[in-house]
Design a protein around this motif. Structure first.
Motif, PDB file in Angstrom:
ATOM      1  N   MET A   1       0.837  -1.181   0.000  1.00 46.63           N
ATOM      2  CA  MET A   1       0.000   0.000   0.000  1.00 46.63           C
ATOM      3  C   MET A   1       0.881   1.243   0.000  1.00 46.63           C
ATOM      4  SD  MET A   1      -3.264  -1.616   1.849  1.00 46.63           S
ATOM      5  CE  MET A   1      -2.343  -2.646   2.886  1.00 46.63           C
ATOM      6  N   SER A   2       0.821   2.058   1.024  1.00 51.35           N
ATOM      7  CA  SER A   2       1.704   3.223   1.036  1.00 51.35           C
ATOM      8  C   SER A   2       1.671   3.883   2.393  1.00 51.35           C
ATOM      9  CB  SER A   2       1.272   4.244  -0.017  1.00 51.35           C
ATOM     10  OG  SER A   2      -0.042   4.681   0.217  1.00 51.35           O
ATOM     11  N   GLU A   3       2.792   4.480   2.747  1.00 50.74           N
ATOM     12  CA  GLU A   3       2.937   5.248   3.973  1.00 50.74           C
ATOM     13  C   GLU A   3       2.278   4.579   5.173  1.00 50.74           C
ATOM     14  OE1 GLU A   3       2.889   9.425   3.903  1.00 50.74           O
ATOM     15  OE2 GLU A   3       4.626   9.191   2.653  1.00 50.74           O
ATOM     16  N   PRO A   4       2.722   3.380   5.570  1.00 52.49           N
ATOM     17  CA  PRO A   4       2.130   2.727   6.723  1.00 52.49           C
ATOM     18  C   PRO A   4       2.423   3.438   8.023  1.00 52.49           C
ATOM     19  CG  PRO A   4       4.085   1.549   6.008  1.00 52.49           C
ATOM     20  CD  PRO A   4       3.809   2.614   4.985  1.00 52.49           C
ATOM     21  N   PHE A  68       3.055  12.555   2.601  1.00 53.25           N
ATOM     22  CA  PHE A  68       1.763  13.171   2.880  1.00 53.25           C
ATOM     23  C   PHE A  68       1.565  13.527   4.345  1.00 53.25           C
ATOM     24  CE2 PHE A  68       1.133  10.517  -0.903  1.00 53.25           C
ATOM     25  CZ  PHE A  68       0.623  11.442  -1.783  1.00 53.25           C
ATOM     26  N   GLY A  69       2.481  13.096   5.217  1.00 55.72           N
ATOM     27  CA  GLY A  69       2.314  13.373   6.631  1.00 55.72           C
ATOM     28  C   GLY A  69       1.194  12.540   7.227  1.00 55.72           C
ATOM     29  N   HIS A  70       0.675  12.982   8.369  1.00 55.32           N
ATOM     30  CA  HIS A  70      -0.422  12.274   9.025  1.00 55.32           C
ATOM     31  C   HIS A  70      -1.742  12.710   8.383  1.00 55.32           C
ATOM     32  CE1 HIS A  70       2.021  10.517  12.236  1.00 55.32           C
ATOM     33  NE2 HIS A  70       2.684  11.661  12.242  1.00 55.32           N
ATOM     34  N   ASN A  71      -2.186  11.932   7.405  1.00 57.00           N
ATOM     35  CA  ASN A  71      -3.391  12.246   6.648  1.00 57.00           C
ATOM     36  C   ASN A  71      -4.465  11.223   6.993  1.00 57.00           C
ATOM     37  OD1 ASN A  71      -5.342  12.240   4.371  1.00 57.00           O
ATOM     38  ND2 ASN A  71      -3.956  13.770   3.507  1.00 57.00           N
ATOM     39  N   ARG A  72      -5.558  11.687   7.575  1.00 55.27           N
ATOM     40  CA  ARG A  72      -6.615  10.771   8.022  1.00 55.27           C
ATOM     41  C   ARG A  72      -7.281  10.060   6.847  1.00 55.27           C
ATOM     42  NH1 ARG A  72     -10.879  12.943  12.325  1.00 55.27           N
ATOM     43  NH2 ARG A  72      -8.884  13.058  13.447  1.00 55.27           N
ATOM     44  N   MET A  73      -7.500  10.779   5.758  1.00 61.49           N
ATOM     45  CA  MET A  73      -8.136  10.160   4.595  1.00 61.49           C
ATOM     46  C   MET A  73      -7.232   9.089   3.984  1.00 61.49           C
ATOM     47  SD  MET A  73     -11.139  11.294   4.232  1.00 61.49           S
ATOM     48  CE  MET A  73     -11.450  10.663   2.573  1.00 61.49           C
ATOM     49  N   LEU A  74      -5.929   9.367   3.956  1.00 59.17           N
ATOM     50  CA  LEU A  74      -4.996   8.377   3.429  1.00 59.17           C
ATOM     51  C   LEU A  74      -4.963   7.141   4.309  1.00 59.17           C
ATOM     52  CD1 LEU A  74      -2.853   7.580   1.359  1.00 59.17           C
ATOM     53  CD2 LEU A  74      -1.151   8.761   2.777  1.00 59.17           C
TER      54      LEU A  74
END
Length: 216
Positions: A1-4, A68-74
């Motif tokens: 996926m991405s950015e775990p 993206f940093g801490h992104n809730r939607m991501l």
């Protein structure tokens, strides 16, 4: 996926990695994993390690931590991918063992094995030994490979009704829905998110940081 995880780690296995590793071992021991899939996982690790040393070395800057940093939607998007791509297929495989659907298990296993391997390797790539491009290339490479296993899974589920099938009608329907849902999700993930957004942003961040290091 991405950015775990947006924080770089020092090599300690996470709970997600341990679960992924357990699933990899179970599927490998079951004999349902093709030798070419297993070889792909092993070779991909060495190739990514090679690239991290000679093509994209780690930069000594904290700005490599995240795109993206801490992104809730991501985070929600990644969780939905884990639910559709891993949790439900694992339940489908175990339910198939109960109903004796060997063909359904055989078709779903390559995707689950490769996704579990991807999650484990993503965790490895988030250590401080690997640069930002390596953490992007892992999901891109694995997602690209799994598209073919998902197409085979869909083909198997669609044609299953024409063959001898001992499972329930509900399992036949759910297998088709699950296979198609995974194909749609991961095709979008590759061509709608990873390639047009995640990959360019990660490489831009990496080369921008590299330029700063040169000037410093």
């Amino acid at each position: 996926m991405s950015e775990p995880n947006s924080d770089r780690r020092n090599g300690i296995l996470t709970f997600q990695q341990l679960n992924s590793l357990a699933l990899i071992i179970v599927l490998s021991a079951s004999g349902m994993v093709a030798i070419e899939d297993f070889a792909f996982v092993v070779l991909s690790y060495f190739y990514i390690y090679f690239l991290s040393k000679f093509a994209f070395p780690t930069l000594s800057t904290s700005s490599e931590n995240s795109v993206f940093g801490h992104n809730r939607m991501l985070s929600l998007y990644c969780f939905s991918g884990a639910f559709i791509g891993l949790f439900l297929p694992v339940a489908y495989i175990f339910q198939g063992i109960y109903e004796g659907d060997k063909e359904g298990i055989k078709a779903a296993t390559p995707h689950v094995f490769l996704l579990a391997s991807q999650l484990f390797l993503e965790g490895v790539a988030w250590s401080d030994r690997f640069s930002l491009p390596m953490r992007v290339l892992v999901p891109v490479v694995y997602n690209s490979t799994r598209i073919f296993t998902l197409m085979e899974w869909v083909r198997n589920e669609v044609t299953k009704g024409e063959e001898e099938f001992h499972g329930s009608g509900r399992r036949l329907f759910m297998g088709r829905v699950l296979a198609v849902a995974n194909l749609l999700y991961w095709v979008f993930n590759l061509f709608g998110f990873l390639l047009p957004f995640y990959l360019p942003k990660a490489f831009k961040r990496y080369y921008t940081d590299g330029g700063k290091n040169v000037r410093d």
